[in-house]
Design an enzyme around this catalytic site. Structure first.
Site, PDB file in Angstrom:
ATOM      1  N   SER A   1       0.803  -1.204  -0.164  1.00 39.15           N
ATOM      2  CA  SER A   1      -0.100  -0.001  -0.006  1.00 39.15           C
ATOM      3  C   SER A   1       0.898   1.179   0.075  1.00 39.15           C
ATOM      4  CB  SER A   1      -0.936  -0.089   1.295  1.00 39.15           C
ATOM      5  OG  SER A   1      -1.477   1.355   1.305  1.00 39.15           O
TER       6      SER A   1
ATOM      7  N   HIS B   1      -1.062  -1.162  -4.240  1.00 33.94           N
ATOM      8  CA  HIS B   1      -2.544  -0.907  -3.535  1.00 33.94           C
ATOM      9  C   HIS B   1      -2.566   0.636  -3.455  1.00 33.94           C
ATOM     10  CE1 HIS B   1      -6.025  -1.932  -1.199  1.00 33.94           C
ATOM     11  NE2 HIS B   1      -5.719  -0.880  -0.354  1.00 33.94           N
TER      12      HIS B   1
ATOM     13  N   ASP C   1      -4.874   3.748  -1.951  1.00 29.87           N
ATOM     14  CA  ASP C   1      -5.847   4.118  -0.916  1.00 29.87           C
ATOM     15  C   ASP C   1      -6.584   5.478  -1.373  1.00 29.87           C
ATOM     16  OD1 ASP C   1      -6.037   1.745   0.812  1.00 29.87           O
ATOM     17  OD2 ASP C   1      -4.197   2.261   1.328  1.00 29.87           O
TER      18      ASP C   1
ATOM     19  N   MET D   1      -9.023   8.329  -0.311  1.00 26.84           N
ATOM     20  CA  MET D   1      -9.834   8.718   0.750  1.00 26.84           C
ATOM     21  C   MET D   1     -10.510  10.111   0.726  1.00 26.84           C
ATOM     22  SD  MET D   1      -7.492   7.466   3.958  1.00 26.84           S
ATOM     23  CE  MET D   1      -6.611   5.819   3.824  1.00 26.84           C
TER      24      MET D   1
ATOM     25  N   HIS E   1      -8.267   1.129  -3.937  1.00 28.68           N
ATOM     26  CA  HIS E   1      -9.405   0.956  -2.908  1.00 28.68           C
ATOM     27  C   HIS E   1     -10.048   2.227  -2.720  1.00 28.68           C
ATOM     28  CE1 HIS E   1      -9.724   0.048   1.587  1.00 28.68           C
ATOM     29  NE2 HIS E   1     -10.830  -0.174   1.034  1.00 28.68           N
TER      30      HIS E   1
ATOM     31  N   MET F   1     -12.188   4.441  -0.679  1.00 25.70           N
ATOM     32  CA  MET F   1     -12.823   4.613   0.532  1.00 25.70           C
ATOM     33  C   MET F   1     -13.585   6.186   0.527  1.00 25.70           C
ATOM     34  SD  MET F   1      -9.870   3.469   3.049  1.00 25.70           S
ATOM     35  CE  MET F   1      -8.716   3.497   1.600  1.00 25.70           C
TER      36      MET F   1
ATOM     37  N   MET G   1     -11.625  -5.831   5.563  1.00 25.06           N
ATOM     38  CA  MET G   1     -10.776  -4.453   6.387  1.00 25.06           C
ATOM     39  C   MET G   1     -10.489  -5.311   7.743  1.00 25.06           C
ATOM     40  SD  MET G   1     -10.275  -2.261   4.200  1.00 25.06           S
ATOM     41  CE  MET G   1      -9.099  -1.279   5.473  1.00 25.06           C
TER      42      MET G   1
ATOM     43  N   ASP H   1      -6.985  -6.257   4.323  1.00 23.71           N
ATOM     44  CA  ASP H   1      -6.149  -4.975   4.196  1.00 23.71           C
ATOM     45  C   ASP H   1      -6.181  -4.340   5.575  1.00 23.71           C
ATOM     46  OD1 ASP H   1      -5.361  -2.212   3.624  1.00 23.71           O
ATOM     47  OD2 ASP H   1      -7.044  -1.911   2.388  1.00 23.71           O
TER      48      ASP H   1
HETATM   49  C1  DX5 Z   1      -6.434   1.651   5.314  1.00 22.90           C
HETATM   50  C2  DX5 Z   1      -5.982   1.503   4.081  1.00 22.90           C
HETATM   51  C3  DX5 Z   1      -4.911   0.343   3.905  1.00 22.90           C
HETATM   52  C4  DX5 Z   1      -3.502   0.867   4.521  1.00 22.90           C
HETATM   53  C5  DX5 Z   1      -2.774  -0.357   5.037  1.00 22.90           C
HETATM   54  O1  DX5 Z   1      -7.526   2.657   5.281  1.00 22.90           O
HETATM   55  O2  DX5 Z   1      -7.121   0.940   3.282  1.00 22.90           O
HETATM   56  O3  DX5 Z   1      -4.451  -0.005   2.722  1.00 22.90           O
HETATM   57  O4  DX5 Z   1      -2.745   1.665   3.883  1.00 22.90           O
HETATM   58  O5  DX5 Z   1      -1.627   0.177   5.769  1.00 22.90           O
HETATM   59  P1  DX5 Z   1      -0.905  -0.746   6.852  1.00 22.90           P
HETATM   60  O6  DX5 Z   1      -0.657  -1.869   6.245  1.00 22.90           O
HETATM   61  O7  DX5 Z   1       0.132   0.079   7.347  1.00 22.90           O
HETATM   62  O8  DX5 Z   1      -1.977  -1.108   8.087  1.00 22.90           O
HETATM   63 ZN    ZN Z   2      -6.431  -0.213   1.456  1.00 17.82          ZN
END
Ligand code: DX5
Ligand code: ZN
Length: 223
Positions: free
Chosen positions: A8, A33, A35, A37, A66, A68, A137, A175
């Site tokens: 990620s 990956h 993320d 947000m 991903h 969010m 998650m 994740d």
């Molecule tokens: C959390 C994200 C994850 C995050 C994982 O909201 O969706 O993908 O980046 O990071 P680690 O592996 O540090 O928990």
């Molecule tokens: Zn993620």
């Protein structure tokens, strides 16, 4: 097929993104990956389509995006245009999960459905046939570097047995808080894609950590 590792980028050094991409490209990492947000579905804001486009220009590896974000249906097509190969949306973030999954597929991307830690597997029972991936998650989404929620192992096993019963084989991605300490248990329970942010990028030798994650469980395989 052996399991997949999806580092990620949220945990990467944002002042050295070219270098981080180079490192991933040279490594055994299978996917990037990414993320996204929005500050509404989750408390944090990260990055958007331009960031995906940037990495598209740096790699041929799969971009696992991903989302969010609330009402992901409004943005699916633009993330596909930016270069996403796989787009996951949260079942909690849309009123029309089934429709959004079809929309993702029509865009040409693979479709994933993501579940927060408190969301039961039963909430996606009726769309299991439609998805290419289920993202469980194992932390509350919004931030990297959080502690793994142990109940996830039970959830993976529950999901896996439901899929076997129905003769389905989508990816099961985990994740949040994943690293060498829990990878084997997750794979044994039925997961096959491990997202790893901090455990890769904050380690001393990220390339080696990826290799070690990739090799977890292999010693137990006998052909
Ligand atoms: C959390 C994200 C994850 C995050 C994982 O909201 O969706 O993908 O980046 O990071 P680690 O592996 O540090 O928990
Ligand atoms: Zn993620």
């Amino acid at each position: 097929m052996s399991h997949l590792i999806a580092p990620s980028l949220l945990a990467a050094d944002f002042t050295q993104l070219h270098k981080e991409a180079e490192m991933l490209n040279q490594s055994l990492a299978d996917w990037y990956h990414l993320d996204v947000m929005d500050g509404r579905f989750v408390p944090n804001i990260s990055f958007g389509q331009m960031f995906i486009k940037f990495f598209r220009s740096l790699t041929d590896k799969i971009l696992d995006v991903h989302l969010m974000i609330e009402e992901p249906e409004r943005y699916v097509d633009s993330f596909r245009e930016a270069g996403a190969d796989l787009i996951s949306v949260h079942v909690e973030a849309t009123k029309h999960a089934h429709r959004v999954i079809q929309q993702i597929k029509e865009s040409g991307a693979k479709a994933g459905i993501a579940l927060n830690p408190h969301t039961p597997i039963s909430s996606i029972e009726n769309i299991l046939e439609d998805v290419d991936m289920i993202v469980l998650m194992s932390v509350n989404p919004g931030f990297g570097g959080q502690k793994f929620i142990y109940n996830t192992i039970k959830k993976v096993a529950e999901l896996k047995s439901m899929l076997i019963e129905r003769n389905l084989n989508p990816h099961i991605e985990i994740d949040g808080g994943v690293g060498l300490q829990n990878a084997e248990k997750l794979l044994q329970a039925g997961a096959n894609v491990l997202v790893a942010g901090s455990s890769v990028f904050k380690s001393e030798k990220p390339t080696e950590t990826i290799e070690r994650l990739k090799n977890v469980g292999l010693k137990n395989l006998h052909f």
